[in-house]
Design an enzyme around this catalytic site. Structure first.
Site, PDB file in Angstrom:
ATOM      1  N   ALA A 153     -26.521 -70.494  52.543  1.00  0.00           N
ATOM      2  CA  ALA A 153     -25.423 -70.797  51.611  1.00  0.00           C
ATOM      3  C   ALA A 153     -25.355 -72.307  51.426  1.00  0.00           C
ATOM      4  O   ALA A 153     -25.872 -73.078  52.234  1.00  0.00           O
ATOM      5  CB  ALA A 153     -24.082 -70.284  52.152  1.00  0.00           C
TER       6      ALA A 153
ATOM      7  N   GLY B 263     -26.666 -70.509  45.359  1.00  0.00           N
ATOM      8  CA  GLY B 263     -27.348 -70.810  44.111  1.00  0.00           C
ATOM      9  C   GLY B 263     -27.958 -72.194  44.095  1.00  0.00           C
ATOM     10  O   GLY B 263     -28.558 -72.612  43.120  1.00  0.00           O
TER      11      GLY B 263
ATOM     12  N   GLY C 299     -30.498 -72.958  45.452  1.00  0.00           N
ATOM     13  CA  GLY C 299     -31.933 -72.748  45.264  1.00  0.00           C
ATOM     14  C   GLY C 299     -32.229 -71.895  44.036  1.00  0.00           C
ATOM     15  O   GLY C 299     -33.345 -71.432  43.835  1.00  0.00           O
TER      16      GLY C 299
ATOM     17  N   GLU D  36     -30.181 -62.600  45.291  1.00  0.00           N
ATOM     18  CA  GLU D  36     -29.454 -62.720  46.567  1.00  0.00           C
ATOM     19  C   GLU D  36     -28.199 -61.868  46.542  1.00  0.00           C
ATOM     20  O   GLU D  36     -27.865 -61.161  47.484  1.00  0.00           O
ATOM     21  CB  GLU D  36     -29.085 -64.184  46.834  1.00  0.00           C
ATOM     22  CG  GLU D  36     -30.256 -65.058  47.199  1.00  0.00           C
ATOM     23  CD  GLU D  36     -29.868 -66.520  47.329  1.00  0.00           C
ATOM     24  OE1 GLU D  36     -28.847 -66.943  46.739  1.00  0.00           O
ATOM     25  OE2 GLU D  36     -30.595 -67.247  48.027  1.00  0.00           O
TER      26      GLU D  36
ATOM     27  N   LYS E 178     -22.368 -77.192  56.089  1.00  0.00           N
ATOM     28  CA  LYS E 178     -21.940 -76.284  55.012  1.00  0.00           C
ATOM     29  C   LYS E 178     -20.487 -75.836  55.184  1.00  0.00           C
ATOM     30  O   LYS E 178     -19.882 -75.342  54.241  1.00  0.00           O
ATOM     31  CB  LYS E 178     -22.847 -75.051  54.958  1.00  0.00           C
ATOM     32  CG  LYS E 178     -24.353 -75.330  55.031  1.00  0.00           C
ATOM     33  CD  LYS E 178     -24.877 -76.041  53.804  1.00  0.00           C
ATOM     34  CE  LYS E 178     -26.370 -76.263  53.840  1.00  0.00           C
ATOM     35  NZ  LYS E 178     -27.173 -75.082  53.562  1.00  0.00           N
TER      36      LYS E 178
HETATM   37  O1  DER Z   1     -29.618 -70.676  46.790  1.00  0.00           O
HETATM   38  C1  DER Z   1     -29.014 -70.265  47.824  1.00  0.00           C
HETATM   39  O2  DER Z   1     -27.907 -69.747  47.799  1.00  0.00           O
HETATM   40  C2  DER Z   1     -29.740 -70.440  49.113  1.00  0.00           C
HETATM   41  O3  DER Z   1     -29.299 -69.555  50.067  1.00  0.00           O
HETATM   42  C3  DER Z   1     -29.704 -71.887  49.517  1.00  0.00           C
HETATM   43  O4  DER Z   1     -28.854 -72.650  48.734  1.00  0.00           O
HETATM   44  C4  DER Z   1     -29.435 -72.177  50.968  1.00  0.00           C
HETATM   45  O5  DER Z   1     -30.087 -73.372  51.126  1.00  0.00           O
HETATM   46  P1  DER Z   1     -30.610 -74.016  52.456  1.00  0.00           P
HETATM   47  O6  DER Z   1     -30.714 -72.943  53.492  1.00  0.00           O
HETATM   48  O7  DER Z   1     -31.950 -74.556  52.074  1.00  0.00           O
HETATM   49  O8  DER Z   1     -29.603 -75.066  52.778  1.00  0.00           O
END
Ligand code: DER
Length: 247
Positions: free
Chosen positions: A90, A102, A104, A110, A128
């Site tokens: 997340a 989001g 990524g 997801e 986070k």
């Molecule tokens: O896109 C998403 O929601 C992914 O889970 C991502 O943002 C999590 O990113 P990270 O594990 O590389 O911090």
């Protein structure tokens, strides 16, 4: 603590505490933290040859295949059968376990896998966790049908989407080697929508800690539903916590 160490520690704990003894299907999210989740799953030493791992996009699928795990596409899941557990990352998580996702650009698949899972384990390092969403992560990622993108951004502006500097919403542009907007695994665009204030939790409203939120201050679930109703929106990067609805 060094970030990668924190990610690995979170992943080890999540897998140790939650990986089921004999799952049939396991969801694998996207991003960088999930890499450590797959590593931890392999380190369990279980016989995983009969477990189907459901990816949440091309990156996730490659991760599953390269780890020697058995991938199963979402649409190959037997009708009516739930995924036993899904692990994912997340971008920000609030006190009620609402998540911004989001970062990524993989939020559509997801969300599909998360909503098809009996259990959703969000694996995230200390950066986070914030009491409210949009505290450090500045935007809500939204997957949009390309032809509707401008109209969606205009609608978001009406809903109060703008950064503190009055900018946005933004079409997510390519990285260094890609001119113009990026395309998701569904061949859609990503709009990143900033909001000037952190998103309220249902406790904020119930507890009366925020009497009458000022215009443009949203509660997570209400904003998720409102954006989801805009024509052309495929998915909203707000995952509501265990007490929230399927937004
Ligand atoms: O896109 C998403 O929601 C992914 O889970 C991502 O943002 C999590 O990113 P990270 O594990 O590389 O911090």
């Amino acid at each position: 603590v060094e970030i990668e160490t924190a990610k690995r520690a979170a992943a080890q704990l999540a897998v140790k505490n939650h990986f089921p003894d004999d799952p049939r299907f396991v969801g694998i999210g996207s991003g960088t933290t999930i890499v450590y989740v797959v590593e931890a799953i392999k380190e369990l030493g279980h016989d995983l040859s009969r477990v189907g791992f459901v990816p949440t996009g091309y990156q996730s699928k490659q991760l599953v295949i390269n780890a020697g795990l058995v991938p199963i596409e979402f649409d190959a899941l037997p009708d009516g059968v739930m995924v036993d557990i899904a692990f994912d990352g997340a971008d920000e998580v609030d006190d009620e376990l609402n998540c911004i996702k989001g970062g990524g650009a993989c939020l559509y698949q997801e969300k599909m896998v998360a909503m098809r899972s009996k259990e959703f384990i969000c694996v995230a390092d200390y950066r986070k966790l914030q009491s409210r969403l949009l505290t450090k992560w500045p935007t809500v990622p939204i997957e949009v049908e390309p032809k509707a993108a401008r109209q969606v951004m205009a609608r978001l502006k009406v809903l109060g989407s703008k950064s503190a500097a009055g900018k946005g919403p933004f079409l997510r542009e390519g990285a260094i080697l890609k001119a113009g907007p990026i395309k998701t695994d569904q061949d859609f665009f990503i709009v990143d929508a900033p909001f000037p204030e952190p998103l309220l939790t249902s406790a904020d409203l119930a507890g009366g800690t925020v009497a009458n939120p000022v215009k443009g201050v949203w509660e997570v679930e209400e904003l998720a539903r409102t954006i989801k109703d805009i024509n052309g929106v495929l998915a909203v990067g707000l995952f509501c916590g265990p007490t929230g609805p399927e937004a």
